[in-house]
Motif scaffolding. Structure first.
Motif, short mmCIF file in Angstrom:
data_model
loop_
_atom_site.label_atom_id
_atom_site.label_comp_id
_atom_site.label_asym_id
_atom_site.label_seq_id
_atom_site.Cartn_x
_atom_site.Cartn_y
_atom_site.Cartn_z
N GLU A 1 -20.00 -37.79 -143.82
CA GLU A 1 -19.33 -36.50 -143.68
C GLU A 1 -19.63 -35.60 -144.87
O GLU A 1 -19.87 -36.08 -145.98
N SER A 2 -19.56 -34.30 -144.63
CA SER A 2 -19.69 -33.32 -145.69
C SER A 2 -19.00 -32.04 -145.25
O SER A 2 -18.65 -31.88 -144.08
N GLY A 3 -18.78 -31.14 -146.21
CA GLY A 3 -18.23 -29.85 -145.87
C GLY A 3 -16.77 -29.63 -146.25
O GLY A 3 -16.24 -28.54 -146.07
N MET B 1 -17.72 -39.35 -129.93
CA MET B 1 -17.66 -39.04 -131.37
C MET B 1 -16.35 -38.30 -131.62
O MET B 1 -15.94 -37.47 -130.80
N ALA B 2 -15.73 -38.60 -132.74
CA ALA B 2 -14.41 -38.02 -132.98
C ALA B 2 -14.20 -37.71 -134.46
O ALA B 2 -14.86 -38.28 -135.33
N TRP B 3 -13.26 -36.82 -134.69
CA TRP B 3 -12.77 -36.53 -136.03
C TRP B 3 -11.30 -36.96 -136.10
O TRP B 3 -10.52 -36.62 -135.21
N TYR B 4 -10.97 -37.69 -137.15
CA TYR B 4 -9.61 -38.09 -137.44
C TYR B 4 -9.24 -37.50 -138.80
O TYR B 4 -10.09 -37.07 -139.57
N ASN C 1 -10.78 -23.12 -138.21
CA ASN C 1 -10.37 -21.76 -138.51
C ASN C 1 -8.85 -21.68 -138.68
O ASN C 1 -8.12 -22.58 -138.27
N SER C 2 -8.41 -20.60 -139.27
CA SER C 2 -6.97 -20.36 -139.46
C SER C 2 -6.28 -21.59 -140.05
O SER C 2 -5.25 -22.04 -139.56
N LEU C 3 -6.86 -22.10 -141.10
CA LEU C 3 -6.34 -23.33 -141.69
C LEU C 3 -4.95 -23.13 -142.27
O LEU C 3 -4.60 -22.05 -142.78
N LYS C 4 -4.15 -24.19 -142.16
CA LYS C 4 -2.77 -24.20 -142.64
C LYS C 4 -2.61 -25.29 -143.70
O LYS C 4 -3.36 -26.28 -143.68
N PRO C 5 -1.62 -25.15 -144.57
CA PRO C 5 -1.40 -26.22 -145.56
C PRO C 5 -1.21 -27.59 -144.93
O PRO C 5 -1.63 -28.59 -145.50
N GLU C 6 -0.62 -27.64 -143.75
CA GLU C 6 -0.41 -28.92 -143.08
C GLU C 6 -1.69 -29.54 -142.54
O GLU C 6 -1.67 -30.68 -142.06
N ASP C 7 -2.80 -28.82 -142.63
CA ASP C 7 -4.11 -29.40 -142.25
C ASP C 7 -4.71 -30.21 -143.41
O ASP C 7 -5.74 -30.85 -143.23
N THR C 8 -4.07 -30.15 -144.57
CA THR C 8 -4.56 -30.89 -145.73
C THR C 8 -4.58 -32.39 -145.44
O THR C 8 -3.58 -32.97 -145.04
N ALA C 9 -5.75 -32.99 -145.63
CA ALA C 9 -5.91 -34.42 -145.33
C ALA C 9 -7.34 -34.83 -145.68
O ALA C 9 -8.19 -33.98 -145.96
N VAL C 10 -7.57 -36.13 -145.64
CA VAL C 10 -8.94 -36.64 -145.64
C VAL C 10 -9.39 -36.70 -144.19
O VAL C 10 -8.71 -37.29 -143.34
N TYR C 11 -10.52 -36.11 -143.90
CA TYR C 11 -11.05 -36.06 -142.54
C TYR C 11 -12.17 -37.09 -142.40
O TYR C 11 -13.09 -37.14 -143.22
N TYR C 12 -12.05 -37.89 -141.34
CA TYR C 12 -13.01 -38.96 -141.10
C TYR C 12 -13.75 -38.72 -139.78
O TYR C 12 -13.14 -38.37 -138.77
N CYS C 13 -15.02 -38.98 -139.81
CA CYS C 13 -15.83 -38.97 -138.60
C CYS C 13 -15.86 -40.39 -138.04
O CYS C 13 -15.87 -41.36 -138.81
N SER C 14 -15.85 -40.50 -136.72
CA SER C 14 -15.86 -41.82 -136.11
C SER C 14 -16.76 -41.84 -134.89
O SER C 14 -16.80 -40.89 -134.12
N ALA C 15 -17.46 -42.95 -134.75
CA ALA C 15 -18.23 -43.22 -133.54
C ALA C 15 -17.49 -44.30 -132.78
O ALA C 15 -17.37 -45.44 -133.25
N TRP D 1 -16.88 -45.83 -138.89
CA TRP D 1 -16.20 -44.77 -139.64
C TRP D 1 -17.07 -44.29 -140.78
O TRP D 1 -17.80 -45.06 -141.39
N GLY D 2 -16.92 -43.00 -141.08
CA GLY D 2 -17.51 -42.46 -142.28
C GLY D 2 -16.59 -42.69 -143.46
O GLY D 2 -15.50 -43.26 -143.32
N GLN D 3 -17.01 -42.19 -144.61
CA GLN D 3 -16.23 -42.43 -145.83
C GLN D 3 -15.12 -41.40 -146.01
O GLN D 3 -14.25 -41.60 -146.85
N GLY D 4 -15.17 -40.32 -145.25
CA GLY D 4 -14.13 -39.30 -145.33
C GLY D 4 -14.51 -38.15 -146.25
O GLY D 4 -15.28 -38.32 -147.20
N THR D 5 -13.94 -37.00 -145.97
CA THR D 5 -14.12 -35.82 -146.82
C THR D 5 -12.78 -35.12 -146.95
O THR D 5 -12.06 -34.95 -145.97
N GLN D 6 -12.44 -34.73 -148.16
CA GLN D 6 -11.13 -34.15 -148.45
C GLN D 6 -11.11 -32.68 -148.07
O GLN D 6 -11.99 -31.91 -148.45
#
Length: 114
Positions: free
Chosen positions: A6-8, A34-37, A83-97, A104-109
């Motif tokens: 993951e990146s970005g 494919m999914a994002w968690y 888009n329209s990001l909110k403080p409650e969207d704060t998390a580590v985001y993981y990609c998954s197959a 699982w990927g390693q995650g991106t903050q």
């Protein structure tokens, strides 16, 4: 074995946008889904968005209309436009197959400041 990178991620103000990328080491067209968690501190890892082999997309209610999952099969890459990001969207985001097996990927903050 499928490797996912993951990146970005980053720090953004509320109302801003980010695009996450997930580069896979395998042909993503051959993967069932494919999914994002995401996982916030002290909370469980939850599904955010998914895209199936056939291109069908699904979103959790809290991000529907703000986030978009997409893929580029030629690059074996899955994206999450946020888009329209909110403080409650704060998390580590993981990609998954999602197979089986599941990878699982390693995650991106992602940090959204108010």
């Amino acid at each position: 074995q499928v490797q996912l990178v993951e990146s970005g991620g980053g720090l953004v103000q509320a109302g801003g946008s980010l695009r996450l990328s997930c580069a896979a080491s395998a042909n993503i067209f051959s993967i069932n889904t494919m999914a994002w968690y995401r996982q916030a501190p002290g909370k469980a890892r939850d599904l955010v968005a998914a895209i199936t082999h056939g291109g069908t997309t699904n979103y959790v209610d809290s991000v529907r209309g703000r986030f978009t999952i997409s893929r580029d099969i030629t690059k074996n890459t899955v994206y999450l436009r946020m888009n329209s990001l909110k403080p409650e969207d704060t998390a580590v985001y993981y990609c998954s197959a999602l197979g089986p097996p599941t990878y699982w990927g390693q995650g991106t903050q992602v940090t959204v400041s108010s």
